[in-house]
Write an enzyme that holds these catalytic residues in place. Structure first.
Site, PDB file in Angstrom:
ATOM      1  CG  ASP A 161      -1.584  -1.366   1.371  1.00 18.26           C
ATOM      2  OD1 ASP A 161      -2.303  -1.743   0.446  1.00 18.26           O
ATOM      3  OD2 ASP A 161      -1.354  -2.065   2.381  1.00 18.26           O
ATOM      4  CG  HIS A 169      -3.319  -5.185   3.307  1.00 23.03           C
ATOM      5  ND1 HIS A 169      -2.960  -4.402   2.239  1.00 23.03           N
ATOM      6  CD2 HIS A 169      -3.736  -6.353   2.780  1.00 23.03           C
ATOM      7  CE1 HIS A 169      -3.150  -5.080   1.116  1.00 23.03           C
ATOM      8  NE2 HIS A 169      -3.628  -6.270   1.413  1.00 23.03           N
TER       9      HIS A 169
END
Ligand code: NAX
Length: 328
Positions: free
Chosen positions: A161, A189
């Site tokens: 990410d 996440h």
């Protein structure tokens, strides 16, 4: 020559494994002078074990000088024996008609067993990175199942990410991605994660000042990073694998070899930083030195950020509540 380090990888015959193993054996994680022994775990299923043998044949065929040993396993108790490093990649994917709670339960079972095995047989200094989803909660379960190991040894992957956000920012500014520093992706996440570039710099200049577009941040940037995994599946017909393996390598490399003062994002157990309850595995900005990570503290959290950080925290707390009764 250095003594070899033992590296366990679970889900070793899967698609992330196929991108990850060759780079570990090439020295991309632990350094070009560090011999490694790979201890590879797959489910006992005959097809999976056979596929694992095939991957090991290819690893042999690379003749990597640093790869000094390699074993296949179907039991975490043997796979995790004396390991220094664990990449926990294998997890139960969501099957058709599977509810979120079934998914959590299936993974709770896997990560309870693996946490107990780490507790029993891994080196006390083992560094654990959980990639398999739901990564933060799986890391939490493994950590809680390994009471004799320090909690700080358990981490979850938010680096993909983080890297995705870096590239989006670089493209927006027309600046080299490698020049961006001090970015963080807070939280889980999952699409609720919060990429935050308020502190980021590029070549010393403020990224926020350069972009100066709060609407783009809220309506384009944050959702693009959050939905990037789905966009890859849509385009490729398969989920992110090489980029996920690359992020796992970045995460472990930086943890072991240090970041020279640079910030990276790791999912790590909170000690109460930024009001995140203790032990929640949350994406924080960290620096790494001498094999230890340290959460960057004292950052100002504005109202927009607080709301985003609480939103992703609440999702993690819900996931935790969903597995609480399964932890023994
Ligand atoms: P694959 O389905 O290709 O491979 C997973 C492998 O794990 C399979 O070979 C399976 O047999 C094995 N496995 C399942 N349970 C196991 C167990 N208990 N012990 C050992 N092996 C086991 O999936 P892949 O694309 O490699 O993805 C692996 C995991 O990473 C998934 O959970 C996925 O959701 C997750 N991801 C996490 C990301 C992150 O940023 N944290 C990004 C990429 C990826 O989506």
């Amino acid at each position: 020559a250095k003594a070899p380090m033992r590296v366990a990888v679970t889900g070793a015959a899967g698609q992330i494994g196929y991108s990850l193993l060759f780079r570990i054996a090439n020295g991309d994680v632990l350094g070009k002078d560090q011999p490694v022994i790979l201890q590879l775990l797959e489910i006992p299923d005959e097809k999976a074990q056979k596929a694992l043998q095939g991957v090991m044949m290819e690893l042999e065929d690379c003749a990597f000088p640093l790869l000094v040993g390699m074993t296949a396993h179907s039991d975490p108790m043997t796979a995790f024996k004396d390991i220094d490093i664990a990449f926990l990649v294998g997890a139960r994917p969501r099957g058709p008609g599977m509810e979120r709670k079934d998914l959590l339960a299936a993974n709770a079972q896997i990560f309870t067993a693996q946490g107990k095995a780490l507790n029993a047989v891994a080196k006390r200094t083992v560094k654990v990175l959980v990639v398999g989803n739901p990564a933060n909660t799986n890391a939490y379960i493994a950590m809680k199942s390994a009471p004799d190991l320090p909690a700080k040894n358990f981490t979850a992957m938010l680096r993909l990410d983080h890297n995705r956000a870096l590239s989006q920012l670089a493209a927006k500014m027309g600046k080299p991605v490698g020049d961006i520093e001090k970015l963080v992706v807070w939280g889980n996440h999952s699409p609720t994660m919060y990429p935050d570039h308020r502190f980021a710099t590029v070549g010393g200049e403020s990224v926020k000042a350069l972009i100066n577009d709060p609407v783009w941040n809220k309506e384009v940037h944050i959702p693009t990073v959050g939905k990037r995994g789905a966009a890859i599946i849509e385009a490729r017909g398969l989920s992110s694998a090489a980029s996920a393996a690359n992020a796992a390598i970045d995460h472990m490399h930086d943890w072991v070899l240090g970041t020279n003062g640079k910030w990276v994002t790791m999912g790590v157990p909170s000690n109460g930083e930024y009001g995140i309850p203790k032990d929640v595995i949350y994406g924080f900005p960290v620096t790494c030195e001498n094999g230890e990570y340290k959460i960057v503290e004292g950052l100002e959290i504005d109202e927009f950020s607080r709301e985003r950080m609480d939103h992703t925290l609440n999702e993690l707390l819900e996931e935790q509540a969903g597995v609480k009764h399964l932890l023994s």
